[in-house]
Design an enzyme around this catalytic site. Structure first.
Site, PDB file in Angstrom:
ATOM      1  N   SER A   1       0.895  -1.261   0.127  1.00 31.84           N
ATOM      2  CA  SER A   1       0.068   0.041  -0.051  1.00 31.84           C
ATOM      3  C   SER A   1       0.855   1.243  -0.011  1.00 31.84           C
ATOM      4  CB  SER A   1      -0.977   0.002   1.170  1.00 31.84           C
ATOM      5  OG  SER A   1      -1.938  -1.219   0.976  1.00 31.84           O
ATOM      6  N   ARG A   2       2.249   1.143  -0.383  1.00 33.57           N
ATOM      7  CA  ARG A   2       2.978   2.341  -0.430  1.00 33.57           C
ATOM      8  C   ARG A   2       3.383   2.936   0.805  1.00 33.57           C
ATOM      9  NH1 ARG A   2       3.188   0.211  -4.906  1.00 33.57           N
ATOM     10  NH2 ARG A   2       3.474   0.899  -6.929  1.00 33.57           N
ATOM     11  N   LEU A   3       3.195   2.242   1.860  1.00 34.37           N
ATOM     12  CA  LEU A   3       3.615   2.508   3.200  1.00 34.37           C
ATOM     13  C   LEU A   3       5.103   1.879   3.550  1.00 34.37           C
ATOM     14  CD1 LEU A   3       0.047   2.013   4.910  1.00 34.37           C
ATOM     15  CD2 LEU A   3       1.279   3.940   4.127  1.00 34.37           C
TER      16      LEU A   3
END
Length: 212
Positions: A189-191
């Site tokens: 999730s691009r975290l």
């Protein structure tokens, strides 16, 4: 064929990166990740994006890491665009991206020439064709066509035929001494995990986490 560029996306999920995973010395941490990249069989894991700036205008290109000691070494033509840039402004950035490991390392620091002995020693290990090429290419200069390179190659091959090839005085090494290193591990999730080493004026390294 039409492609929706915005839909090109990979989900990163191989690993995480925690503060407890890091070594206290950032160059030792880099060596650890670099060795893992080599061990994973990646093509040219030593390829790095060298970014320079001159007259407030950035410039970037891929060069190859050739050694790692208290800095990161690469070799090039001193009269090239990059050579002229660092002569005017020694502050540079390096970027490594190992896609298969979902990892990136960003490095900032200052660059200076290696000693002539270091440049000579590395030049002696290059393939003969690459040694000739260092004499042939007026790197970054405008030339009329490919035949210019081919003609000069024949001239220098004849000049050095039967003899060892000396290092051109305009060719040699640079060493980047880092004061900032960011280790980036892709996460879902691009975290992503982003852990940064920064050196203070006293030469002490601190480690901080950045928001993804």
């Amino acid at each position: 064929m039409n492609h929706n560029i915005a839909n090109i996306r990979n989900e990163y999920s191989l690993k995480g990166l925690h503060e407890d995973d890091l070594l206290s010395d950032p160059l030792k941490q880099f060596r650890k990740w670099f060795d893992e990249a080599i061990g994973s069989g990646l093509d040219e894991p030593n390829a790095m994006l060298l970014s320079t700036i001159h007259h407030a205008r950035p410039s970037a290109r891929i060069v190859l890491l050739k050694d790692l000691d208290h800095g990161l070494l690469f070799f090039t033509n001193y009269n090239s665009k990059k050579g002229k840039d660092v002569a005017a402004n020694p502050h540079v950035a390096l970027t490594f991206f190992w896609k298969e490991l979902e990892r990136q390392v960003r490095i900032e620091g200052t660059v200076s020439k290696t000693s002539e002995n270091e440049s000579d020693e590395y030049f002696a290990t290059r393939p003969r064709g690459s040694q000739i090429g260092a004499w042939v290419s007026d790197q970054s200069e405008v030339i009329e066509g490919r035949e210019t390179i081919e003609q000069k190659t024949k001239i220098f091959e004849a000049k050095f035929e039967g003899n060892s090839i000396s290092r051109p005085p305009h060719w040699g090494g640079y060493r980047v001494i880092p004061d900032y290193l960011e280790f980036w591990q892709g996460r879902p999730s691009r975290l992503h995990d982003r852990l940064v080493y920064q050196k203070n004026p006293e030469g002490i390294w601190s480690i901080e986490r950045l928001a993804p």
